[in-house]
Design a protein around this motif. Structure first.
Motif, PDB file in Angstrom:
ATOM      1  N   LEU A 107     -18.282  68.872   4.435  1.00  0.00           N
ATOM      2  CA  LEU A 107     -17.354  68.897   5.561  1.00  0.00           C
ATOM      3  C   LEU A 107     -16.771  70.295   5.750  1.00  0.00           C
ATOM      4  CD1 LEU A 107     -15.422  65.541   4.936  1.00  0.00           C
ATOM      5  CD2 LEU A 107     -17.102  65.980   6.738  1.00  0.00           C
ATOM      6  N   VAL A 108     -16.479  70.969   4.646  1.00  0.00           N
ATOM      7  CA  VAL A 108     -15.880  72.302   4.714  1.00  0.00           C
ATOM      8  C   VAL A 108     -16.862  73.295   5.341  1.00  0.00           C
ATOM      9  CG1 VAL A 108     -15.001  74.230   3.363  1.00  0.00           C
ATOM     10  CG2 VAL A 108     -14.333  71.892   2.766  1.00  0.00           C
ATOM     11  N   THR A 109     -18.143  73.227   4.924  1.00  0.00           N
ATOM     12  CA  THR A 109     -19.153  74.142   5.462  1.00  0.00           C
ATOM     13  C   THR A 109     -19.336  73.930   6.955  1.00  0.00           C
ATOM     14  OG1 THR A 109     -20.327  74.229   3.345  1.00  0.00           O
ATOM     15  CG2 THR A 109     -21.568  74.858   5.324  1.00  0.00           C
ATOM     16  N   ILE A 110     -19.423  72.681   7.376  1.00  0.00           N
ATOM     17  CA  ILE A 110     -19.577  72.365   8.799  1.00  0.00           C
ATOM     18  C   ILE A 110     -18.355  72.835   9.575  1.00  0.00           C
ATOM     19  CG2 ILE A 110     -19.878  70.525  10.506  1.00  0.00           C
ATOM     20  CD1 ILE A 110     -22.316  70.913   8.797  1.00  0.00           C
ATOM     21  N   ALA A 111     -17.181  72.593   9.003  1.00  0.00           N
ATOM     22  CA  ALA A 111     -15.931  72.977   9.665  1.00  0.00           C
ATOM     23  C   ALA A 111     -15.875  74.482   9.891  1.00  0.00           C
ATOM     24  CB  ALA A 111     -14.741  72.516   8.830  1.00  0.00           C
ATOM     25  N   GLU A 112     -16.263  75.256   8.890  1.00  0.00           N
ATOM     26  CA  GLU A 112     -16.226  76.717   9.014  1.00  0.00           C
ATOM     27  C   GLU A 112     -17.211  77.215  10.065  1.00  0.00           C
ATOM     28  OE1 GLU A 112     -16.962  78.118   5.081  1.00  0.00           O
ATOM     29  OE2 GLU A 112     -14.882  77.828   4.408  1.00  0.00           O
ATOM     30  N   SER A 113     -18.385  76.588  10.161  1.00  0.00           N
ATOM     31  CA  SER A 113     -19.393  77.055  11.114  1.00  0.00           C
ATOM     32  C   SER A 113     -18.995  76.767  12.554  1.00  0.00           C
ATOM     33  CB  SER A 113     -20.746  76.418  10.804  1.00  0.00           C
ATOM     34  OG  SER A 113     -20.717  75.024  11.023  1.00  0.00           O
ATOM     35  N   PHE A 114     -18.160  75.746  12.768  1.00  0.00           N
ATOM     36  CA  PHE A 114     -17.755  75.389  14.128  1.00  0.00           C
ATOM     37  C   PHE A 114     -16.321  75.816  14.462  1.00  0.00           C
ATOM     38  CE2 PHE A 114     -21.391  72.535  13.880  1.00  0.00           C
ATOM     39  CZ  PHE A 114     -21.855  72.522  15.187  1.00  0.00           C
ATOM     40  N   GLY A 115     -15.573  76.280  13.469  1.00  0.00           N
ATOM     41  CA  GLY A 115     -14.179  76.621  13.724  1.00  0.00           C
ATOM     42  C   GLY A 115     -13.314  75.394  13.868  1.00  0.00           C
ATOM     43  N   LEU A 116     -13.446  74.469  12.915  1.00  0.00           N
ATOM     44  CA  LEU A 116     -12.699  73.209  12.935  1.00  0.00           C
ATOM     45  C   LEU A 116     -12.088  72.966  11.560  1.00  0.00           C
ATOM     46  CD1 LEU A 116     -15.485  71.052  14.626  1.00  0.00           C
ATOM     47  CD2 LEU A 116     -13.327  71.703  15.737  1.00  0.00           C
ATOM     48  N   SER A 117     -11.227  71.979  11.488  1.00  0.00           N
ATOM     49  CA  SER A 117     -10.739  71.536  10.187  1.00  0.00           C
ATOM     50  C   SER A 117     -11.732  70.512   9.643  1.00  0.00           C
ATOM     51  CB  SER A 117      -9.356  70.885  10.323  1.00  0.00           C
ATOM     52  OG  SER A 117      -9.447  69.658  11.033  1.00  0.00           O
ATOM     53  N   HIS A 118     -11.790  70.387   8.318  1.00  0.00           N
ATOM     54  CA  HIS A 118     -12.760  69.446   7.745  1.00  0.00           C
ATOM     55  C   HIS A 118     -12.422  68.007   8.104  1.00  0.00           C
ATOM     56  CE1 HIS A 118      -9.711  69.180   4.500  1.00  0.00           C
ATOM     57  NE2 HIS A 118     -10.219  67.981   4.286  1.00  0.00           N
ATOM     58  N   SER A 119     -11.137  67.705   8.304  1.00  0.00           N
ATOM     59  CA  SER A 119     -10.749  66.341   8.694  1.00  0.00           C
ATOM     60  C   SER A 119     -11.249  66.020  10.099  1.00  0.00           C
ATOM     61  CB  SER A 119      -9.227  66.176   8.626  1.00  0.00           C
ATOM     62  OG  SER A 119      -8.576  67.052   9.534  1.00  0.00           O
ATOM     63  N   THR A 120     -11.262  67.025  10.984  1.00  0.00           N
ATOM     64  CA  THR A 120     -11.792  66.816  12.335  1.00  0.00           C
ATOM     65  C   THR A 120     -13.282  66.528  12.283  1.00  0.00           C
ATOM     66  OG1 THR A 120     -10.115  68.233  13.360  1.00  0.00           O
ATOM     67  CG2 THR A 120     -12.152  67.883  14.594  1.00  0.00           C
ATOM     68  N   VAL A 121     -14.007  67.274  11.445  1.00  0.00           N
ATOM     69  CA  VAL A 121     -15.442  67.034  11.290  1.00  0.00           C
ATOM     70  C   VAL A 121     -15.685  65.604  10.816  1.00  0.00           C
ATOM     71  CG1 VAL A 121     -17.526  67.666  10.013  1.00  0.00           C
ATOM     72  CG2 VAL A 121     -15.966  69.453  10.833  1.00  0.00           C
ATOM     73  N   SER A 122     -14.879  65.162   9.851  1.00  0.00           N
ATOM     74  CA  SER A 122     -15.027  63.811   9.312  1.00  0.00           C
ATOM     75  C   SER A 122     -14.772  62.757  10.384  1.00  0.00           C
ATOM     76  CB  SER A 122     -14.062  63.616   8.137  1.00  0.00           C
ATOM     77  OG  SER A 122     -14.139  62.295   7.644  1.00  0.00           O
ATOM     78  N   GLN A 123     -13.692  62.917  11.137  1.00  0.00           N
ATOM     79  CA  GLN A 123     -13.342  61.932  12.163  1.00  0.00           C
ATOM     80  C   GLN A 123     -14.355  61.907  13.308  1.00  0.00           C
ATOM     81  OE1 GLN A 123      -9.002  61.742  13.250  1.00  0.00           O
ATOM     82  NE2 GLN A 123      -8.863  63.420  11.769  1.00  0.00           N
ATOM     83  N   VAL A 124     -14.780  63.087  13.740  1.00  0.00           N
ATOM     84  CA  VAL A 124     -15.742  63.167  14.835  1.00  0.00           C
ATOM     85  C   VAL A 124     -17.075  62.523  14.428  1.00  0.00           C
ATOM     86  CG1 VAL A 124     -17.219  64.785  16.099  1.00  0.00           C
ATOM     87  CG2 VAL A 124     -14.748  65.168  15.997  1.00  0.00           C
ATOM     88  N   THR A 125     -17.513  62.807  13.197  1.00  0.00           N
ATOM     89  CA  THR A 125     -18.777  62.233  12.716  1.00  0.00           C
ATOM     90  C   THR A 125     -18.688  60.720  12.644  1.00  0.00           C
ATOM     91  OG1 THR A 125     -19.238  64.225  11.406  1.00  0.00           O
ATOM     92  CG2 THR A 125     -20.454  62.222  10.833  1.00  0.00           C
ATOM     93  N   TRP A 126     -17.585  60.222  12.144  1.00  0.00           N
ATOM     94  CA  TRP A 126     -17.480  58.770  11.993  1.00  0.00           C
ATOM     95  C   TRP A 126     -17.385  58.056  13.343  1.00  0.00           C
ATOM     96  CZ3 TRP A 126     -19.322  55.550   8.962  1.00  0.00           C
ATOM     97  CH2 TRP A 126     -18.922  54.216   8.976  1.00  0.00           C
TER      98      TRP A 126
END
Length: 391
Positions: A107-126
């Motif tokens: 989640l952290v790696t994805i968040a950094e590549s898109f300029g997001l927080s890791h919690s946002t990546v988690s919520q958006v994916t789910w």
């Protein structure tokens, strides 16, 4: 999770998508299309400097997936934004979810590549997974018409001559990282001392999943999972693999069936190879096993492609929610099928590299159970194939 069946096909959305990934009631004009292209090119540059297929799918397939989940993602109350404060569009959210599922990165790696927080990546994916579970289910179903089934049987017979074959079954382990202190961790500990969950899939000649079962602990043998499956129960009741029977002589007939490896029982509707001890004095049976292997290889290729394309289920998943993991596996299977249905170009160079080994480290377990009617059917197939080879 049992196999998915009986899902009614949903009507494709007729609304076009504007360059922000929003719905538009108007026809898609050139400016809209150019906007989509620009967005796609920008995404390609953003993700690891890739210039093509940043999400392992074509632009056409990406837009189709967006159309499936559009209503769920744009109408729910949650509003997500980048670190800069810019709101995330439909395209942005789908891209993040696909990147998470396709790369298997943290989640952290994805968040950094898109300029997001890791919690946002988690919520958006789910949110994407929840939507795809419903909106994409029509891409995973058992053939509903005789015409569709006949096409499958014709393609299987063209591979290496197996007549009336309706699918190939195989299973793979989805490994997990669970702490030993977790009270349920031993439940998921398999015979290779890994924590894992099993995915069983029945595949057609185009490598499309037609039936899946997942959610069972990795310690369960393939034959146990198959025997518990809804597919097996339907076959036992005569409600599946119950189509036209082929008669090629007065004594021999061949009903509909699927094929599997030695980890499955020999049943009236599931044909497995001959055991090694039966091959010593029979060239015909040795040749049968060779053709059987080359025919069922389609299932191995499909599972290899699934795990190489949607890498979230390829490696060890760190402390996954065991209730959510089967749903993630299902959505990865749906995405796999959508790529095939959209006739998307998929490069399979990695399949050769990995020798179709979707279950590295796991040895072939052997089930010696054999039903009398299964024995008779296999003998009929042996006779049929041997006759073709010598005609």
């Amino acid at each position: 999770m049992g196999p998915v069946r009986g899902i009614r096909k949903r009507r494709k959305t007729e609304k076009s998508l504007d360059n922000n990934g929003s719905g538009s009631g108007s026809g898609s004009g050139s400016s809209e299309k150019e906007g989509v292209v620009d967005w796609w090119d920008e995404l390609s540059k953003k993700i690891n400097g890739l210039q093509k297929s940043p999400l392992k799918i074509s632009r056409k397939t990406f837009e189709y997936i967006c159309s499936l989940v559009k209503d769920d993602i744009t109408t729910k109350s949650a509003h997500f934004s980048f670190s800069s404060g810019k709101p995330m569009s439909l395209f942005d959210q789908v891209a993040v979810a696909l990147r998470r599922l396709g790369s298997g990165d943290s989640l952290v790696t994805i968040a950094e590549s898109f300029g997001l927080s890791h919690s946002t990546v988690s919520q958006v994916t789910w949110r994407f997974v929840e939507s795809m579970e419903e909106r994409g289910l029509h891409h995973l179903q058992w053939p509903s018409t005789q015409e569709e089934m006949n096409a499958i049987k014709t393609k299987f017979e063209k591979i290496h001559g197996f007549p009336n074959c309706c699918g190939a079954v195989d299973a793979t382990h989805i490994t997990m990282c669970l702490p030993g202190t977790e009270y349920s961790s031993n439940v998921w500990l398999d015979y290779k001392n890994n924590h894992s969950m099993v995915l069983q899939a029945i595949v057609d000649p185009d490598m499309k999943f037609r039936d899946i079962v997942t959610g069972w602990p990795g310690k369960m043998e393939d034959w146990s999972i198959f025997s518990c499956s809804n597919f097996n129960k339907l076959c036992d009741k005569g409600e599946r693999l119950d189509g036209k029977v082929l008669k090629f002589s007065e004594e021999s007939e061949i009903r509909e069936y699927i094929i599997g490896d030695s980890g499955y029982p020999l049943l009236p509707y599931l044909i497995v190879p001959y055991e090694e001890k039966e091959l010593l004095k029979s060239e015909a049976k040795t040749q049968f096993n060779k053709l059987h292997l080359e025919t069922r290889m389609v299932a191995q290729r499909a599972l290899t492609r699934l795990k190489e394309t949607w890498r979230i289920i390829r490696g060890n998943m760190w402390r996954p929610d065991k209730h959510r993991l089967p749903r993630i596996i299902l959505v990865c299977c749906l995405l796999h099928n959508i790529v095939i249905d959209m006739q998307d170009e998929v490069k399979d160079e990695l399949l050769c590299l990995y020798h179709h080994n979707h279950d590295s480290g796991y040895n072939q377990l052997v089930c010696e159970d054999a039903d009398e009617k299964g024995v008779a059917l296999r003998e009929s197939l042996l006779s049929y194939l041997n006759g073709r080879l010598h005609s």
